[in-house]
Every structure is written in structure tokens, then in C-alpha cells.
Design a protein around this motif. Structure first.
Motif, mmCIF file in Angstrom:
data_model
loop_
_atom_site.group_PDB
_atom_site.id
_atom_site.type_symbol
_atom_site.label_atom_id
_atom_site.label_comp_id
_atom_site.label_asym_id
_atom_site.label_seq_id
_atom_site.Cartn_x
_atom_site.Cartn_y
_atom_site.Cartn_z
ATOM 1 N N UNK A 60 -2.375 1.530 2.628
ATOM 2 C CA UNK A 60 -1.822 2.570 1.704
ATOM 3 C C UNK A 60 -2.409 1.978 0.217
ATOM 4 N N UNK A 61 -2.256 3.181 -0.601
ATOM 5 C CA UNK A 61 -2.719 2.825 -1.980
ATOM 6 C C UNK A 61 -1.301 3.134 -2.898
ATOM 7 N N UNK A 62 -1.292 2.074 -3.718
ATOM 8 C CA UNK A 62 -0.418 2.284 -4.984
ATOM 9 C C UNK A 62 -0.972 1.877 -6.042
ATOM 10 N N UNK A 63 -0.297 2.696 -7.266
ATOM 11 C CA UNK A 63 -0.769 2.219 -8.727
ATOM 12 C C UNK A 63 0.378 1.470 -9.307
ATOM 13 N N UNK A 64 -0.334 0.164 -10.060
ATOM 14 C CA UNK A 64 0.678 -0.757 -10.477
ATOM 15 C C UNK A 64 0.484 -0.787 -12.065
ATOM 16 N N UNK A 65 1.576 -0.547 -12.925
ATOM 17 C CA UNK A 65 1.457 -0.424 -14.264
ATOM 18 C C UNK A 65 2.075 -1.900 -14.858
ATOM 19 N N UNK A 66 1.488 -2.541 -15.780
ATOM 20 C CA UNK A 66 2.075 -3.571 -16.353
ATOM 21 C C UNK A 66 2.321 -3.460 -17.861
ATOM 22 N N UNK A 67 3.256 -4.025 -18.368
ATOM 23 C CA UNK A 67 3.717 -3.625 -19.865
ATOM 24 C C UNK A 67 3.961 -5.052 -20.608
ATOM 25 N N UNK A 68 3.882 -4.914 -21.768
ATOM 26 C CA UNK A 68 4.084 -6.109 -22.757
ATOM 27 C C UNK A 68 3.621 -7.375 -22.300
ATOM 28 N N UNK A 69 4.106 -8.433 -22.041
ATOM 29 C CA UNK A 69 3.396 -9.697 -21.895
ATOM 30 C C UNK A 69 2.709 -9.748 -20.574
ATOM 31 N N UNK A 70 3.263 -8.728 -19.554
ATOM 32 C CA UNK A 70 2.584 -8.782 -18.402
ATOM 33 C C UNK A 70 1.019 -8.120 -18.314
ATOM 34 N N UNK A 71 0.641 -7.712 -19.612
ATOM 35 C CA UNK A 71 -0.591 -7.246 -19.938
ATOM 36 C C UNK A 71 -1.608 -8.375 -20.218
ATOM 37 N N UNK A 72 -0.940 -9.285 -20.645
ATOM 38 C CA UNK A 72 -2.047 -10.770 -21.065
ATOM 39 C C UNK A 72 -2.841 -11.108 -20.022
ATOM 40 N N UNK A 73 -4.058 -10.965 -20.104
ATOM 41 C CA UNK A 73 -5.048 -11.349 -18.995
ATOM 42 C C UNK A 73 -4.912 -10.726 -17.854
ATOM 43 N N UNK A 74 -4.508 -9.458 -17.650
ATOM 44 C CA UNK A 74 -4.279 -8.652 -16.581
ATOM 45 C C UNK A 74 -4.636 -7.037 -17.014
ATOM 46 N N UNK A 80 12.128 -7.897 -15.535
ATOM 47 C CA UNK A 80 13.344 -7.565 -16.032
ATOM 48 C C UNK A 80 13.570 -5.855 -15.458
ATOM 49 N N UNK A 81 12.598 -5.039 -15.886
ATOM 50 C CA UNK A 81 12.716 -3.985 -15.421
ATOM 51 C C UNK A 81 11.681 -3.241 -14.085
ATOM 52 N N UNK A 82 12.187 -2.818 -13.313
ATOM 53 C CA UNK A 82 11.217 -2.501 -12.343
ATOM 54 C C UNK A 82 11.434 -0.667 -12.216
ATOM 55 N N UNK A 83 10.246 -0.097 -12.029
ATOM 56 C CA UNK A 83 10.331 1.482 -11.912
ATOM 57 C C UNK A 83 9.585 1.801 -10.798
ATOM 58 N N UNK A 84 9.995 2.742 -9.756
ATOM 59 C CA UNK A 84 8.959 3.484 -9.092
ATOM 60 C C UNK A 84 9.017 4.917 -9.075
ATOM 61 N N UNK A 85 7.905 5.290 -9.649
ATOM 62 C CA UNK A 85 7.887 6.781 -9.968
ATOM 63 C C UNK A 85 9.018 7.214 -10.899
ATOM 64 N N UNK A 86 9.275 6.204 -11.847
ATOM 65 C CA UNK A 86 10.300 6.419 -13.010
ATOM 66 C C UNK A 86 11.676 6.198 -12.654
ATOM 67 N N UNK A 87 12.056 5.613 -11.450
ATOM 68 C CA UNK A 87 13.349 5.364 -11.191
ATOM 69 C C UNK A 87 13.679 3.958 -10.991
ATOM 70 N N UNK A 128 5.981 2.851 -1.042
ATOM 71 C CA UNK A 128 5.204 4.057 0.010
ATOM 72 C C UNK A 128 4.007 4.582 -0.805
ATOM 73 N N UNK A 129 3.168 4.979 0.154
ATOM 74 C CA UNK A 129 1.881 5.630 -0.181
ATOM 75 C C UNK A 129 2.009 6.250 -1.601
ATOM 76 N N UNK A 130 1.127 6.079 -2.449
ATOM 77 C CA UNK A 130 1.150 6.903 -3.677
ATOM 78 C C UNK A 130 1.988 6.520 -4.659
ATOM 79 N N UNK A 131 2.816 5.577 -4.570
ATOM 80 C CA UNK A 131 3.740 5.026 -5.494
ATOM 81 C C UNK A 131 3.225 4.667 -6.673
ATOM 82 N N UNK A 132 3.933 4.772 -7.843
ATOM 83 C CA UNK A 132 3.495 4.367 -9.365
ATOM 84 C C UNK A 132 4.594 3.043 -9.262
#
Lengths: 579, 74
Positions: free
Chosen positions: B1-15, B44-51, B60-64
Motif C-alpha cells: 500500500x502507498x502512504x505519504x510521509x511528511x517531515x517537519x523541523x529538524x526531521x527535514x535535515x538531509x531528508x 514528539x507529535x504524530x498525526x495521521x490524516x490530521x489526527x 492504512x492505504x492512502x494515509x498521510x
């Protein structure tokens, strides 16, 4: 013995006395709110002669305690008609405390059109005519330079900008920071109160000031060390805020679906990465020059959430470039360029308006057809026009509620006529309770429930559910009222919320300074007592629980992506302030 | 299945700040976090589809999926 200074603008005279016994143990917001409740006629017109303005450093200001340089300004608000405590950084708090000044009160109003400078020095207070050059539209940046030349670079300042001179409901008071730029006591229009009293500015000359007396210096040092460590060790207080500033919240609130967009009709935007804290950090770093990723708003700040944002040539544009401002102009008003927002932020500081109220008013005016959506150039022109008193500029500087009326709108995001900042109450329920019930009108800093709802600091609540929110909003407002009385920056909360030793160190510093033995229960009681006097003032001013409500549209317009409405009942909302 | 992963702040360094990845059904948040070489304790903060979610939640399939280090403001 500390001094209590009263300046009577009716007679252009001042008196300096010992601190009245009732106020001896108070500082910051506890002092300003008690004073306003005691002495300001609650039914007075905020711009009339019976309003009084009080400026007070916090309990720990002037000491070596980290982050203790915040100042409280109190009065009846021209924007809300409620009591107001507006809080700012800058150099004045530390200076006044070191000069042994507990509070400076400005009352009365002079006859005639002349504006004055109140100069506070160790040898007394003088009231002088303001230099002509800083009046009639001179911006704060130039005014600070001119006053620096006259009084010396070393002085502190609190200024009414052009908006304050014109007594606009969104006028702020600008406090000079250690670099000669400014920080603002932004909310509630207190710059208009200063302007109504014909005070263009207060100049504080600390020459000859000593150190703040500490009853038990060793205990103070020890506690201060623990406190500093608690701040520096915490990933948010110690690193996150310095790196990304408060603007890091754009992406978090956007993901959470709680970033109010297009005048509160959506909870997300697509251009979030144009205006995010990550982008700000990268932009400042890439451009170099005068830009700085981290900057403290007062001496002794170790969190350093502020920054200097520079243009493409590396030249300073603005500092203290905050999430709420960027949200308001970037998401709510749809201006997609961080540079455009930075120039507007600078212009707002320069004319002396609250950057939250103005940004929310701008977005409301866009819905009302007065300004094209997303048009940063048009907004910059209008904000600059405040300095010239241009009609549309005056309407915007009248604040969100006035803009809503002028435009014939029902979707007007205010509580008690103060614009709702940056966090949608439908998607982050805890903050909605703070907005509804705080004595200040919609104010996120009065009880920052984003912390436990979204950031998972200090608590872990589901932002879309009611569970636990009433108790949380109450506790956060009580705790905040206490912190606002210490002179501490509110962001110390991040360092001590989950660290009992850090919190105890804060109390230990107060105890060591004053030779007292407060407990955490006493601090809690202090917070409650502050809220109680504020509630009492508001009751006397005609406010009831029926004013503690969010705008009605939030009850029937669901917000995407979670498609939620505001669903706390009036009875539930009224529970928050029962303690 | 495909999911989208978004990284923020320091997690974006070299990713990459956003990527779509192919993953097996039953994949948990912590599995994805490891894939990106992020120590789970740094999240510290995890959201799937904004929750708000936790490391143990299943995708699940299509999750962000959005991942944040400890950050705050106000």
C-alpha cells in the motif's frame, strides 16, 4: 523600599511614594490588574480622563533569573471595554526593577493638543514636550533613533506610535529592545490610552540604578541555575524555539486542520511551506547579512524565540516575526509571500498597531470586499496609511469587530471585540474555551491550551473532543495569570510544564528574592486571585457570562478537514471560570 | 500500500520533506519512523490524516503521516 510613581497628566506633575502596602507583594499582571480594579472606574470611557494606565515589571524582573524581563501594562481596553493586561519584552522591565520602581501610573489628561515625553530617571520624573519631529505620523523606528540622540542610546522606551497618537483601538505600546528595535504590548489598544493622555512616550534612564535586592543570594543563585537548566534542557524551550521561532506552528496547525484560513472558512492551506518556520529559518540562513535565526527580546532571555528577518540583500526588515502575525496575513488573508508579510510586519511595528488584531481585521476586510484576497501590496499601503490617518487605514486600525460591522458581515472572528488568533476553536477545542472565557477578549496567551491539545506538552488531550478541556482551560488560565505576575516570559512554561524541579525552582527564586516561603498552592492562589479581580472589573464594566461566547457562526459552519463545529454548551463554557 | 510521509523541523535535515512510500499492510508508525532513520524517541507529535496518533498505530492505504520533533510556540 520600592517606589510607586504616579504621573498626573492633568496637572503635568508627578508624585513618588512608597509602594502601597496592598501592592507590596505583587508584580506584573497581579499588580496591574489589582490596581485597575481598585482605581479605574469600570464604566469609564477608555479614552476619557478616568482611565488610568499602569506599567509594572514582574516580581523577578531585574534579577539574574533567566527570561524575567517581561513587562505588564494595564488599563481599561479601548478595544474590548474589559480590563486589559498586555505583556511585552524589551529593556524597560529590567530597567524599572533595577531602579526600584514597582510601578508607573499615568492618569488624567492635559488640555490642549501637545504631546509629552515622560522621563523617568533615578533623580525623579520630568514631563517634557515631545519633539515635533516624532509626531504626526513619524514611525516608531525613526522615533527611537531621534529619542536615542536626545536622551542617549542607553535609555529604555515605551512609545505610542502614530496609531496611538490617533487613539486607534488596535494601537499598541512599543518597547525598545536591547538592539534599538521594538517589542510590543500589542493587544487591546493600550497605545490609544497612552495617546489619549497625550503621552507620546516614556523614556527610562537607568543611570545610577543598582541591583535588585535579594534576601538570600545563595539560594537565589542555586534556584536560578536549576531553572536555567530546565529551560535549556527542554527541546522546545532550549532548542526548538531558537531554531524555528514561533512560526514553526504553521505546519503543525496546518496538519492538525486547525489553521484558520480565508477568514475562518477552512482549517488548512496549500501554501503552508511558503510561510512556515522551516522556510523562515532556511531563508534567514541563506540570505545571511544582518539576518539572525535566533534573538532574545530582552537581556537575560535564553530561549531566544525571536529573530531578525532580512531581505535578499541581507538587510534587516523586521524582528519578533511571530506565528500569529504570519498566520493572520499568510493563511487567514492568503498573502503567499513571507517577504511581503515581513514588510507588513515592519510597517505594523512602525505605525504601532497590534499585529494580530490588524492581520485578523485585514482578512475580515478581504471577505468584506475592501481589499483583494491575498494582496500583500495593498495591505502594506493600507497599514502605512495608518500613519497618515487615511480613512480605510483607520477602519482597519479600528479592529476586526469594526471592520465586520462596516462590511456587513456575520462571520466576524472576535470575542469581546478582540480578534481571534491563529488557532481555530472548532478544531482545537481547548483554546476555544480560553478565547470564550478569558477576561481579556480572545487571547491565546491567556491560557495556551494548544500545548496539551496539539503540542503534547504538559498534557495530552484530543483537540476534537470535549473530554478534560474545561478543567484544562481553567488550570492554564490560572497558571498563566501567576506566570504573568512574575515577569517571566510565558515560554518558560515549556521548560517547566513536565519538570516539577524546574517549576519549584521558579518558586524558589521568588522566595529567595523576597525572603518568603510561597508554596505551589500559594502560586495557584495568586493566579486565581488575579483572575478574580479581573472578572470583578469586567462585571462592574457590564460584562456577564453571556459575553463569554464564541462567534455564533462557529456553531453552524463546520471547518474542513475535520468538518467540526464549536459544540460546547453555554453551561459547559460557564464552568471554566468557576473556581 | 502507498502512504505519504511528511517531515517537519529538524526531521527535514538531509531528508525529503514529503515522500510517498510503498509499505506492507499492518505497518506501524514506528516502522516508518525507523525507515527514515529517525530515533523513535525523538518523535514528539504524530498525526495521521490530521489526527493525533502514537508510534504503535497502524497505517492504512492512502494515509498521510506527519512527524514532528518536539516543537512549540505561541
Amino acid at each position: 523600599m520600592m517606589k510607586f510613581i504616579r504621573v498626573d497628566m492633568t496637572t503635568l506633575s508627578s508624585t513618588t511614594t512608597d509602594v502601597p502596602e496592598k501592592y507590596a507583594g505583587l508584580g506584573g499582571r497581579a499588580l496591574t490588574s489589582n490596581f485597575v480594579n481598585d482605581e479605574v472606574k469600570a464604566s469609564c470611557h477608555p479614552l476619557g480622563r478616568n482611565n488610568k494606565l499602569i506599567i509594572a515589571p514582574g516580581l523577578l524582573s531585574g534579577t539574574s533569573a533567566p527570561n524575567s524581563g517581561r513587562i505588564s501594562v494595564g488599563a481599561k481596553s479601548p478595544l474590548t471595554g474589559t480590563i486589559k493586561e498586555s505583556n511585552s519584552g524589551g529593556s524597560s522591565s529590567q530597567m524599572l526593577a533595577k531602579m526600584g520602581i514597582k510601578a508607573l501610573v499615568i492618569e488624567g489628561m492635559p488640555k490642549g493638543d501637545k504631546f509629552y515625553i515622560i522621563k523617568v530617571a533615578m533623580d525623579g520624573v520630568t514631563i517634557e514636550e515631545a519633539p515635533e519631529k516624532i509626531l504626526n505620523g513619524c514611525g516608531n523606528y525613526d522615533a527611537i533613533k531621534i529619542l536615542n540622540e536626545k536622551y542617549g542610546d542607553h535609555v529604555g522606551m515605551a512609545l505610542a506610535g502614530p496609531a496611538g497618537e490617533y487613539r486607534m483601538p488596535s494601537a499598541n505600546i512599543s518597547f525598545k529592545d536591547p538592539d534599538g528595535n521594538m517589542r510590543s504590548a500589542g493587544r487591546g489598544g493600550l497605545g490609544a490610552v497612552l495617546g489619549s493622555k497625550k503621552v507620546k512616550g516614556i523614556v527610562i534612564d537607568p543611570t545610577g540604578a543598582g541591583n535588585v535586592p535579594i534576601a538570600d543570594p545563595e539560594a537565589f543563585q542555586a534556584a536560578s541555575k536549576v531553572f536555567a537548566k530546565a529551560l535549556l534542557d527542554h527541546p522546545v524551550a532550549g532548542q526548538g524555539l531558537a531554531a524555528y521561532g514561533t512560526d514553526v506552528l504553521v505546519n503543525i496547525l496546518n496538519e492538525a486542520g486547525g489553521l484558520p484560513a480565508h477568514n475562518f472558512t477552512a482549517g488548512r492551506i496549500d501554501h503552508n511551506d511558503n510561510i512556515s518556520g522551516e522556510t523562515m529559518n532556511a531563508t534567514i540562513s541563506e540570505r545571511g547579512g544582518e539576518g539572525k535565526v535566533s534573538h532574545g527580546c530582552h537581556k537575560g532571555c535564553i530561549i531566544r524565540c525571536s529573530q531578525w528577518y532580512a531581505d535578499k540583500q541581507g538587510k534587516y526588515i523586521t524582528s519578533g516575526f511571530e506565528y500569529e502575525t504570519i498566520w493572520g496575513l499568510g493563511a487567514d488573508a492568503g498573502i503567499k509571500s513571507l517577504d511581503a508579510i515581513a514588510y507588513i510586519d515592519r510597517a505594523m511595528d512602525d505605525v504601532g498597531v497590534d499585529s494580530i488584531e490588524t492581520a485578523v481585521a485585514v482578512a475580515t476586510a478581504m471577505e468584506g470586499g475592501l481589499i483583494p484576497w491575498g494582496d500583500g501590496e495593498a495591505v502594506l499601503k493600507i497599514v502605512k496609511g495608518i500613519a497618515k490617518g487615511e480613512p480605510l487605514s483607520r477602519i482597519i486600525a479600528g479592529g476586526t469587530a469594526i471592520v465586520g460591522k462596516v462590511c456587513g458581515l456575520y462571520r466576524v472572528p472576535v470575542v469581546k471585540d478582540q480578534g481571534i488568533p491563529a488557532y481555530d476553536p472548532r478544531a482545537v477545542k481547548g483554546i476555544g474555551l480560553t478565547y470564550a472565557t478569558t477576561t481579556m477578549g480572545a487571547d491565546h496567551t491567556a491560557g495556551y491550551c494548544i500545548s496539551g491539545n496539539i503540542l503534547k506538552v504538559g498534557a495530552d488531550l484530543d483537540p476534537l473532543k470535549k473530554d478534560g478541556q474545561i478543567e484544562y482551560a481553567r488550570a492554564m488560565q490560572i497558571g498563566t495569570a501567576a506566570v504573568d505576575s512574575t515577569g517571566m516570559c510565558l515560554f518558560v512554561y515549556f521548560g517547566i510544564a513536565d519538570n516539577p524541579a524546574g517549576y519549584q525552582a521558579l518558586i524558589d527564586m521568588i522566595n529567595a528574592q523576597y525572603g518568603i516561603s510561597l508554596t505551589s498552592a500559594d502560586v495557584d492562589e495568586l493566579g486565581k486571585s488575579v483572575l478574580k479581580v479581573e472578572l470583578e472589573f469586567n462585571r462592574k464594566a457590564g460584562f456577564t457570562n453571556l459575553d463569554d461566547r464564541l462567534p455564533e457562526f462557529m456553531e453552524y459552519e463546520p471547518i474542513a478537514p475535520h468538518n467540526v463545529v464549536w459544540d460546547f454548551t453555554p453551561e459547559e463554557i460557564d464552568e471554566v471560570m468557576k473556581f | 500500500m502507498k502512504i505519504t510521509v511528511r517531515l517537519f523541523a529538524t526531521f527535514r535535515e538531509n531528508r525529503e520533506k514529503e515522500s510517498t512510500i510503498e509499505t506492507a499492510p499492518g505497518t506501524k508508525v514506528e516502522d516508518v519512523v525507523r525507515t527514515f532513520n529517525i530515533p523513535p524517541e525523538d518523535v514528539a507529535i504524530i498525526m495521521i490524516n490530521g489526527r493525533g496518533k502514537t508510534l504503535k498505530d497502524v497505517l492504512s492505504e492512502g494515509d498521510v503521516l506527519a512527524l514532528f520533533p518536539p516543537v512549540g510556540g505561541g
